[in-house]
Design a protein around this motif. Structure first.
Motif, PDB file in Angstrom:
ATOM      1  N   GLU A  90      41.864   0.056  36.374  1.00  0.00           N
ATOM      2  CA  GLU A  90      41.255   1.387  36.393  1.00  0.00           C
ATOM      3  C   GLU A  90      40.699   1.744  35.021  1.00  0.00           C
ATOM      4  O   GLU A  90      39.648   2.381  34.911  1.00  0.00           O
ATOM      5  CB  GLU A  90      42.255   2.442  36.863  1.00  0.00           C
ATOM      6  CG  GLU A  90      42.470   2.406  38.359  1.00  0.00           C
ATOM      7  CD  GLU A  90      43.472   3.431  38.855  1.00  0.00           C
ATOM      8  OE1 GLU A  90      44.270   3.959  38.042  1.00  0.00           O
ATOM      9  OE2 GLU A  90      43.454   3.708  40.078  1.00  0.00           O
ATOM     10  N   SER A  93      37.261   0.600  34.605  1.00  0.00           N
ATOM     11  CA  SER A  93      36.362   1.246  35.579  1.00  0.00           C
ATOM     12  C   SER A  93      36.300   0.522  36.917  1.00  0.00           C
ATOM     13  O   SER A  93      35.224   0.356  37.504  1.00  0.00           O
ATOM     14  CB  SER A  93      34.949   1.409  34.998  1.00  0.00           C
ATOM     15  OG  SER A  93      34.973   2.269  33.897  1.00  0.00           O
ATOM     16  N   CYS A  96      36.599   2.914  43.310  1.00  0.00           N
ATOM     17  CA  CYS A  96      37.401   3.374  44.440  1.00  0.00           C
ATOM     18  C   CYS A  96      37.367   2.306  45.529  1.00  0.00           C
ATOM     19  O   CYS A  96      36.342   1.659  45.731  1.00  0.00           O
ATOM     20  CB  CYS A  96      36.841   4.671  45.009  1.00  0.00           C
ATOM     21  SG  CYS A  96      36.874   6.053  43.873  1.00  0.00           S
ATOM     22  N   ARG A 114      39.334   4.585  40.517  1.00  0.00           N
ATOM     23  CA  ARG A 114      38.891   5.975  40.414  1.00  0.00           C
ATOM     24  C   ARG A 114      37.379   6.084  40.271  1.00  0.00           C
ATOM     25  O   ARG A 114      36.817   7.139  40.473  1.00  0.00           O
ATOM     26  CB  ARG A 114      39.548   6.645  39.206  1.00  0.00           C
ATOM     27  CG  ARG A 114      41.041   6.804  39.326  1.00  0.00           C
ATOM     28  CD  ARG A 114      41.607   7.615  38.176  1.00  0.00           C
ATOM     29  NE  ARG A 114      41.240   7.086  36.873  1.00  0.00           N
ATOM     30  CZ  ARG A 114      42.072   6.458  36.061  1.00  0.00           C
ATOM     31  NH1 ARG A 114      43.313   6.293  36.404  1.00  0.00           N
ATOM     32  NH2 ARG A 114      41.659   6.022  34.896  1.00  0.00           N
ATOM     33  N   ALA A 115      36.713   5.001  39.895  1.00  0.00           N
ATOM     34  CA  ALA A 115      35.280   5.064  39.600  1.00  0.00           C
ATOM     35  C   ALA A 115      34.452   5.108  40.880  1.00  0.00           C
ATOM     36  O   ALA A 115      34.684   4.341  41.808  1.00  0.00           O
ATOM     37  CB  ALA A 115      34.868   3.876  38.743  1.00  0.00           C
ATOM     38  N   GLU A 116      33.493   6.026  40.909  1.00  0.00           N
ATOM     39  CA  GLU A 116      32.554   6.139  42.018  1.00  0.00           C
ATOM     40  C   GLU A 116      31.239   5.497  41.591  1.00  0.00           C
ATOM     41  O   GLU A 116      30.856   5.558  40.429  1.00  0.00           O
ATOM     42  CB  GLU A 116      32.318   7.607  42.368  1.00  0.00           C
ATOM     43  CG  GLU A 116      33.579   8.326  42.812  1.00  0.00           C
ATOM     44  CD  GLU A 116      33.321   9.794  43.073  1.00  0.00           C
ATOM     45  OE1 GLU A 116      33.038  10.136  44.230  1.00  0.00           O
ATOM     46  OE2 GLU A 116      33.393  10.575  42.114  1.00  0.00           O
ATOM     47  N   GLU A 167      33.960   8.395  36.991  1.00  0.00           N
ATOM     48  CA  GLU A 167      34.973   9.117  37.749  1.00  0.00           C
ATOM     49  C   GLU A 167      34.458  10.373  38.435  1.00  0.00           C
ATOM     50  O   GLU A 167      35.171  10.983  39.214  1.00  0.00           O
ATOM     51  CB  GLU A 167      36.157   9.456  36.842  1.00  0.00           C
ATOM     52  CG  GLU A 167      36.922   8.213  36.442  1.00  0.00           C
ATOM     53  CD  GLU A 167      38.198   8.534  35.695  1.00  0.00           C
ATOM     54  OE1 GLU A 167      38.749   9.631  35.890  1.00  0.00           O
ATOM     55  OE2 GLU A 167      38.643   7.671  34.934  1.00  0.00           O
ATOM     56  N   ASP A 168      33.204  10.769  38.179  1.00  0.00           N
ATOM     57  CA  ASP A 168      32.670  11.982  38.795  1.00  0.00           C
ATOM     58  C   ASP A 168      31.217  11.743  39.196  1.00  0.00           C
ATOM     59  O   ASP A 168      30.300  11.927  38.397  1.00  0.00           O
ATOM     60  CB  ASP A 168      32.790  13.151  37.823  1.00  0.00           C
ATOM     61  CG  ASP A 168      32.425  14.486  38.440  1.00  0.00           C
ATOM     62  OD1 ASP A 168      31.817  14.509  39.535  1.00  0.00           O
ATOM     63  OD2 ASP A 168      32.744  15.514  37.822  1.00  0.00           O
TER      64      ASP A 168
END
Length: 195
Positions: A90, A93, A96, A114-116, A167-168
């Motif tokens: 994670e 990077s 997900c 967690r990375a999109e 992450e966002d």
């Protein structure tokens, strides 16, 4: 976490439990060894947790990279070891939908990431050469360097497609759209979420 001057011992034999990692990441022209395998191998060695025994880029029939698989030898055969590896990935990077499991263990794998993913597509005539692609990548880096990473580009169907992970997704998209709309050359770029 990076390690300098890490020296691997030769001739050492350890009992390990095999584990498999699957990450659904689009890499474009980037090297999976440099992005994931080498840093994870150094981190596992420094923690005396095990090693990366191999890696494989998963591709579609048309050659598009759609994921990376890592094959690990872990010295600790418990869930805590899987959770530690997941946390390390994670930090690199991992997207997900990534998963890790012991190779011979039944049951549900541990899901992590967690990375999109975000894809930026632009017509090839706007980025006809390496210099134009570098300029676009540098512009995107300015916009999202604190929240996302570039995982490379490919040319496909008359477009150059860049892959970013962070992450966002919404913030990455907003920041990229703002900086691209102000640029006369790159304003027609299309942004979409990677599945």
């Amino acid at each position: 976490m990076k390690f300098r001057d890490l020296k691997f011992k030769t001739g050492k034999v350890h009992n390990v439990t095999l584990a498999d990692v699957h990450m659904p990441v689009r890499l474009g022209h980037r090297d999976a060894e440099k992005l994931f395998t080498t840093p994870l191998k150094e981190q596992l060695a420094a923690m005396a947790l095990g090693t990366v025994m191999g890696s494989l880029r998963r591709k579609r029939a048309n050659g598009d990279v759609i994921g990376v698989d890592l094959y690990l030898g872990l010295r600790q055969p418990g869930r805590a070891a899987l959770e530690t590896v997941a946390a390390l990935l994670e930090d690199l990077s991992a997207p997900c939908g990534s998963s890790i499991r012991f190779s011979d263990g039944p049951g549900t794998p541990l899901l992590f990431g967690r990375a999109e993913g975000l894809e930026l597509a632009i017509a090839n005539d706007v980025t006809p050469d390496a210099d134009a692609r570098r300029d676009l990548a540098a512009l995107c880096h300015q916009a999202i360097h604190k929240i996302g990473v570039n995982r490379g580009w490919i040319e496909k169907d008359g477009h150059t497609r860049f892959f970013f992970y962070g992450e966002d997704f919404a913030t990455m998209r907003q920041d990229l759209a703002r900086i691209l709309s102000d640029h006369p050359q790159f304003r027609d770029a299309a942004l979409r979420r990677l599945a």
